[in-house]
Design a protein around this motif. Sequence first.
Motif, PDB file in Angstrom:
ATOM      1  N   LYS A  19      -3.897 -26.952 -23.853  1.00 24.98           N
ATOM      2  CA  LYS A  19      -3.342 -28.052 -24.632  1.00 24.98           C
ATOM      3  C   LYS A  19      -1.818 -28.003 -24.562  1.00 24.98           C
ATOM      4  N   PHE A  20      -1.223 -29.161 -24.426  1.00 24.70           N
ATOM      5  CA  PHE A  20       0.228 -29.250 -24.474  1.00 24.70           C
ATOM      6  C   PHE A  20       0.677 -29.204 -25.930  1.00 24.70           C
ATOM      7  N   THR A  21       1.906 -28.766 -26.126  1.00 23.39           N
ATOM      8  CA  THR A  21       2.414 -28.589 -27.495  1.00 23.39           C
ATOM      9  C   THR A  21       3.005 -29.870 -28.072  1.00 23.39           C
ATOM     10  N   LYS A  22       3.095 -30.936 -27.259  1.00 15.86           N
ATOM     11  CA  LYS A  22       3.660 -32.202 -27.715  1.00 15.86           C
ATOM     12  C   LYS A  22       2.731 -33.351 -27.334  1.00 15.86           C
ATOM     13  N   GLU A  23       2.973 -34.500 -27.941  1.00 19.79           N
ATOM     14  CA  GLU A  23       2.298 -35.713 -27.504  1.00 19.79           C
ATOM     15  C   GLU A  23       2.758 -36.061 -26.089  1.00 19.79           C
ATOM     16  N   ASP A  24       1.875 -36.715 -25.329  1.00 21.18           N
ATOM     17  CA  ASP A  24       2.173 -36.999 -23.926  1.00 21.18           C
ATOM     18  C   ASP A  24       3.503 -37.715 -23.730  1.00 21.18           C
ATOM     19  N   ASP A  34       7.785 -28.516 -20.377  1.00 25.76           N
ATOM     20  CA  ASP A  34       6.602 -28.350 -21.227  1.00 25.76           C
ATOM     21  C   ASP A  34       5.326 -28.152 -20.415  1.00 25.76           C
ATOM     22  N   ILE A  35       5.332 -28.592 -19.157  1.00 33.19           N
ATOM     23  CA  ILE A  35       4.093 -28.559 -18.367  1.00 33.19           C
ATOM     24  C   ILE A  35       4.145 -27.580 -17.197  1.00 33.19           C
ATOM     25  N   ALA A  36       5.317 -26.997 -16.937  1.00 30.59           N
ATOM     26  CA  ALA A  36       5.486 -26.197 -15.720  1.00 30.59           C
ATOM     27  C   ALA A  36       4.603 -24.951 -15.685  1.00 30.59           C
ATOM     28  N   HIS A  37       4.315 -24.366 -16.850  1.00 30.95           N
ATOM     29  CA  HIS A  37       3.435 -23.184 -16.871  1.00 30.95           C
ATOM     30  C   HIS A  37       1.960 -23.568 -16.739  1.00 30.95           C
ATOM     31  N   HIS A  38       1.655 -24.850 -16.685  1.00 27.55           N
ATOM     32  CA  HIS A  38       0.264 -25.310 -16.673  1.00 27.55           C
ATOM     33  C   HIS A  38      -0.224 -25.713 -15.282  1.00 27.55           C
ATOM     34  N   VAL A  39       0.623 -25.568 -14.265  1.00 26.33           N
ATOM     35  CA  VAL A  39       0.253 -26.108 -12.950  1.00 26.33           C
ATOM     36  C   VAL A  39      -0.087 -25.036 -11.930  1.00 26.33           C
ATOM     37  N   GLY A  40      -0.017 -23.765 -12.313  1.00 26.26           N
ATOM     38  CA  GLY A  40      -0.400 -22.703 -11.398  1.00 26.26           C
ATOM     39  C   GLY A  40       0.693 -22.265 -10.443  1.00 26.26           C
ATOM     40  N   PHE A  41       1.959 -22.425 -10.830  1.00 25.81           N
ATOM     41  CA  PHE A  41       3.055 -21.918 -10.013  1.00 25.81           C
ATOM     42  C   PHE A  41       2.975 -20.393  -9.904  1.00 25.81           C
ATOM     43  N   SER A  42       3.414 -19.863  -8.778  1.00 24.74           N
ATOM     44  CA  SER A  42       3.678 -18.434  -8.672  1.00 24.74           C
ATOM     45  C   SER A  42       4.988 -18.135  -9.398  1.00 24.74           C
ATOM     46  N   GLN A  81      10.293 -33.128 -11.615  1.00 29.19           N
ATOM     47  CA  GLN A  81       9.075 -33.928 -11.496  1.00 29.19           C
ATOM     48  C   GLN A  81       8.568 -33.951 -10.053  1.00 29.19           C
ATOM     49  N   GLU A  82       9.470 -34.140  -9.111  1.00 34.43           N
ATOM     50  CA  GLU A  82       9.077 -34.183  -7.703  1.00 34.43           C
ATOM     51  C   GLU A  82       8.547 -32.831  -7.237  1.00 34.43           C
ATOM     52  N   TYR A  83       9.107 -31.764  -7.747  1.00 39.37           N
ATOM     53  CA  TYR A  83       8.650 -30.415  -7.384  1.00 39.37           C
ATOM     54  C   TYR A  83       7.204 -30.209  -7.840  1.00 39.37           C
ATOM     55  N   ILE A  84       6.915 -30.618  -9.074  1.00 36.02           N
ATOM     56  CA  ILE A  84       5.543 -30.500  -9.593  1.00 36.02           C
ATOM     57  C   ILE A  84       4.603 -31.419  -8.809  1.00 36.02           C
ATOM     58  N   LYS A  85       5.068 -32.625  -8.484  1.00 32.94           N
ATOM     59  CA  LYS A  85       4.251 -33.578  -7.729  1.00 32.94           C
ATOM     60  C   LYS A  85       3.842 -32.996  -6.378  1.00 32.94           C
ATOM     61  N   ARG A  86       4.788 -32.382  -5.681  1.00 32.53           N
ATOM     62  CA  ARG A  86       4.482 -31.777  -4.379  1.00 32.53           C
ATOM     63  C   ARG A  86       3.477 -30.645  -4.522  1.00 32.53           C
ATOM     64  N   GLN A  99       3.783 -39.493 -16.526  1.00 35.32           N
ATOM     65  CA  GLN A  99       2.425 -39.780 -16.987  1.00 35.32           C
ATOM     66  C   GLN A  99       1.407 -39.464 -15.897  1.00 35.32           C
ATOM     67  N   ALA A 100       1.770 -39.775 -14.642  1.00 35.50           N
ATOM     68  CA  ALA A 100       0.874 -39.473 -13.518  1.00 35.50           C
ATOM     69  C   ALA A 100       0.714 -37.962 -13.350  1.00 35.50           C
ATOM     70  N   LEU A 101       1.798 -37.220 -13.558  1.00 33.90           N
ATOM     71  CA  LEU A 101       1.726 -35.760 -13.450  1.00 33.90           C
ATOM     72  C   LEU A 101       0.810 -35.173 -14.521  1.00 33.90           C
ATOM     73  N   VAL A 102       0.915 -35.687 -15.729  1.00 32.95           N
ATOM     74  CA  VAL A 102       0.069 -35.187 -16.813  1.00 32.95           C
ATOM     75  C   VAL A 102      -1.404 -35.462 -16.504  1.00 32.95           C
ATOM     76  N   ARG A 103      -1.698 -36.644 -15.968  1.00 32.89           N
ATOM     77  CA  ARG A 103      -3.086 -36.943 -15.589  1.00 32.89           C
ATOM     78  C   ARG A 103      -3.565 -35.980 -14.495  1.00 32.89           C
ATOM     79  N   SER A 104      -2.709 -35.711 -13.533  1.00 28.58           N
ATOM     80  CA  SER A 104      -3.082 -34.810 -12.436  1.00 28.58           C
ATOM     81  C   SER A 104      -3.302 -33.385 -12.936  1.00 28.58           C
ATOM     82  N   ILE A 105      -2.501 -32.967 -13.900  1.00 29.10           N
ATOM     83  CA  ILE A 105      -2.677 -31.619 -14.455  1.00 29.10           C
ATOM     84  C   ILE A 105      -4.007 -31.522 -15.190  1.00 29.10           C
ATOM     85  N   ARG A 106      -4.372 -32.574 -15.898  1.00 26.06           N
ATOM     86  CA  ARG A 106      -5.672 -32.556 -16.582  1.00 26.06           C
ATOM     87  C   ARG A 106      -6.816 -32.543 -15.566  1.00 26.06           C
TER      88      ARG A 106
END
Length: 211
Positions: free
Chosen positions: A136-141, A148-156, A173-178, A118-125
Amino acid sequence: MTNFVPIFPLSIVVFPGEQLNLHIFEPRYKQLVNECFEERKRFGIPTVITDKVSEFGTTVMVKDIVKVYDSGEMDITAEGDSVFRMLELVKDIPDKLYSGAIVNYQENQFDGNRQLMQALVRSIRELHDLLKVQKKFTKEDLHLVTYDIAHHVGFSLEEEYEFLQLPREIQRQEYIKRHLGKVLPLLAEMEALKDKIKLNGHFKQLPGFNF
């Protein structure tokens, strides 16, 4: 578990559950897609990085051939399925234009932390607000997983490929958080800098300093 799959190497990372739209124009991949669609079998998309086919990729299932052009080219929709690792490339297959590979499948664990998610989704927004983009995500939070969110965070591409290899949800989750922990402060600083530049030359209303 090992298996043989036809392969379609591309310079992308496909995640399990991802909906994918592709335009197919090469004869070898037109053959591959037609066969996989008719026989309801999967093919693999290993990631190409710096002109080299990497070990890891994702199997996909052709969901629909949306349009076939006069040239035989086609638009298709597909869905990511399972992460695999190539054990052996089979470049030449009798009577086939495409190549294949012997693969094994990564055991995937969805042992994530719901509060962290949930914290990651808030940070992505927050990230999207700073970038002034609308996604927009394709599912409810509550039903989102990291794929579902990995393409939304700006990874290379290289980061997405590293991410694909992680077998546990908590690791992803930890990878996205970092990643967000690095990019969000930088973007916030850039926004503050932009605001300062915009103020340059404007009349300023500032309180005087009281001695």
